[in-house]
Design a protein around this motif. Sequence first.
Motif, short mmCIF file in Angstrom:
data_model
loop_
_atom_site.label_atom_id
_atom_site.label_comp_id
_atom_site.label_asym_id
_atom_site.label_seq_id
_atom_site.Cartn_x
_atom_site.Cartn_y
_atom_site.Cartn_z
N VAL A 1 14.51 0.55 4.85
CA VAL A 1 15.10 -0.65 4.25
C VAL A 1 16.57 -0.78 4.65
O VAL A 1 17.02 -1.85 5.04
CB VAL A 1 14.93 -0.65 2.72
CG1 VAL A 1 15.78 -1.72 2.07
CG2 VAL A 1 13.47 -0.86 2.36
N LEU A 2 17.30 0.32 4.57
CA LEU A 2 18.71 0.27 4.96
C LEU A 2 18.88 -0.10 6.43
O LEU A 2 19.79 -0.84 6.79
CB LEU A 2 19.39 1.60 4.67
CG LEU A 2 19.71 1.86 3.20
CD1 LEU A 2 20.27 3.26 3.01
CD2 LEU A 2 20.67 0.82 2.66
N GLN A 3 17.99 0.39 7.27
CA GLN A 3 18.04 0.05 8.69
C GLN A 3 17.87 -1.46 8.87
O GLN A 3 18.60 -2.09 9.63
CB GLN A 3 16.96 0.80 9.46
CG GLN A 3 16.93 0.49 10.93
CD GLN A 3 15.80 1.22 11.65
OE1 GLN A 3 15.03 1.96 11.04
NE2 GLN A 3 15.70 1.00 12.94
N GLY A 4 16.92 -2.03 8.17
CA GLY A 4 16.71 -3.47 8.25
C GLY A 4 17.87 -4.27 7.70
O GLY A 4 18.28 -5.28 8.29
N VAL A 5 18.44 -3.81 6.60
CA VAL A 5 19.59 -4.50 6.00
C VAL A 5 20.78 -4.44 6.95
O VAL A 5 21.44 -5.46 7.21
CB VAL A 5 19.94 -3.89 4.62
CG1 VAL A 5 21.29 -4.38 4.13
CG2 VAL A 5 18.86 -4.22 3.60
N VAL A 6 21.07 -3.27 7.50
CA VAL A 6 22.20 -3.12 8.41
C VAL A 6 22.02 -4.01 9.65
O VAL A 6 22.95 -4.68 10.09
CB VAL A 6 22.38 -1.63 8.81
CG1 VAL A 6 23.35 -1.49 9.96
CG2 VAL A 6 22.84 -0.83 7.61
N THR A 7 20.82 -4.04 10.19
CA THR A 7 20.54 -4.87 11.36
C THR A 7 20.70 -6.35 11.04
O THR A 7 21.35 -7.09 11.78
CB THR A 7 19.12 -4.60 11.89
OG1 THR A 7 19.01 -3.22 12.22
CG2 THR A 7 18.81 -5.45 13.10
N GLY A 8 20.13 -6.77 9.94
CA GLY A 8 20.22 -8.18 9.55
C GLY A 8 21.63 -8.62 9.27
O GLY A 8 22.06 -9.71 9.68
N ILE A 9 22.38 -7.79 8.59
CA ILE A 9 23.76 -8.14 8.27
C ILE A 9 24.61 -8.12 9.54
O ILE A 9 25.52 -8.94 9.71
CB ILE A 9 24.32 -7.22 7.18
CG1 ILE A 9 23.59 -7.51 5.86
CG2 ILE A 9 25.82 -7.42 7.01
CD1 ILE A 9 23.87 -6.53 4.77
N GLY A 10 24.31 -7.22 10.45
CA GLY A 10 24.99 -7.23 11.74
C GLY A 10 24.77 -8.53 12.49
O GLY A 10 25.68 -9.07 13.12
N PHE A 11 23.58 -9.06 12.38
CA PHE A 11 23.26 -10.35 13.00
C PHE A 11 24.08 -11.47 12.37
O PHE A 11 24.64 -12.31 13.07
CB PHE A 11 21.76 -10.63 12.87
CG PHE A 11 21.33 -11.92 13.46
CD1 PHE A 11 21.18 -12.07 14.83
CD2 PHE A 11 21.06 -13.02 12.65
CE1 PHE A 11 20.77 -13.27 15.39
CE2 PHE A 11 20.66 -14.23 13.19
CZ PHE A 11 20.52 -14.35 14.56
N ILE A 12 24.16 -11.47 11.05
CA ILE A 12 24.97 -12.48 10.35
C ILE A 12 26.43 -12.35 10.74
O ILE A 12 27.10 -13.34 11.05
CB ILE A 12 24.81 -12.36 8.82
CG1 ILE A 12 23.38 -12.70 8.40
CG2 ILE A 12 25.80 -13.25 8.09
CD1 ILE A 12 23.07 -12.35 6.95
N GLY A 13 26.93 -11.12 10.74
CA GLY A 13 28.33 -10.89 11.11
C GLY A 13 28.61 -11.31 12.54
O GLY A 13 29.68 -11.84 12.84
#
Length: 149
Positions: free
Chosen positions: A71-83
Amino acid sequence: MELGFDLERLIQDLTKILIAFALALPIGWERGRGRYSVGFRTLPVVAVAACGFALVVNTDFPGSAEAQARVLQGVVTGIGFIGGGAIVKLRHNVKGLVTAASIWNAGAIGAAVGLGNLNVAVVLSVINLSSLVVLAYLNVDGGKDESSQ
């Protein structure tokens, strides 16, 4: 899986989500003051969403380090995309790096709250906000105005 309503659990989760929101709001407010505002609403919502994902994994898979890591991997990836969407290159200048980093940090704040590590969330929030305010005030970046990033 049983879909029951647990008022006590709801209050606990709501409290954590509101804490994540409150810890990201001052950072969002600071990022929202610039000419190219992106943060006032975005950063608290990112923190709340990351907190929500962390709460779900903690509730559905308590104690599962593997599930939390996924879950953390997905969150970090998704937020990196937003950033990444906040970063703009104009000729020889790059704008939005500070905002992108703050968006990523807001996700870390939310995840920390959701996983029950309030100490880390508070430290991340204080350091992020202090960096934005104090370092801009000290103008340690060689004269560039960080408020538009």
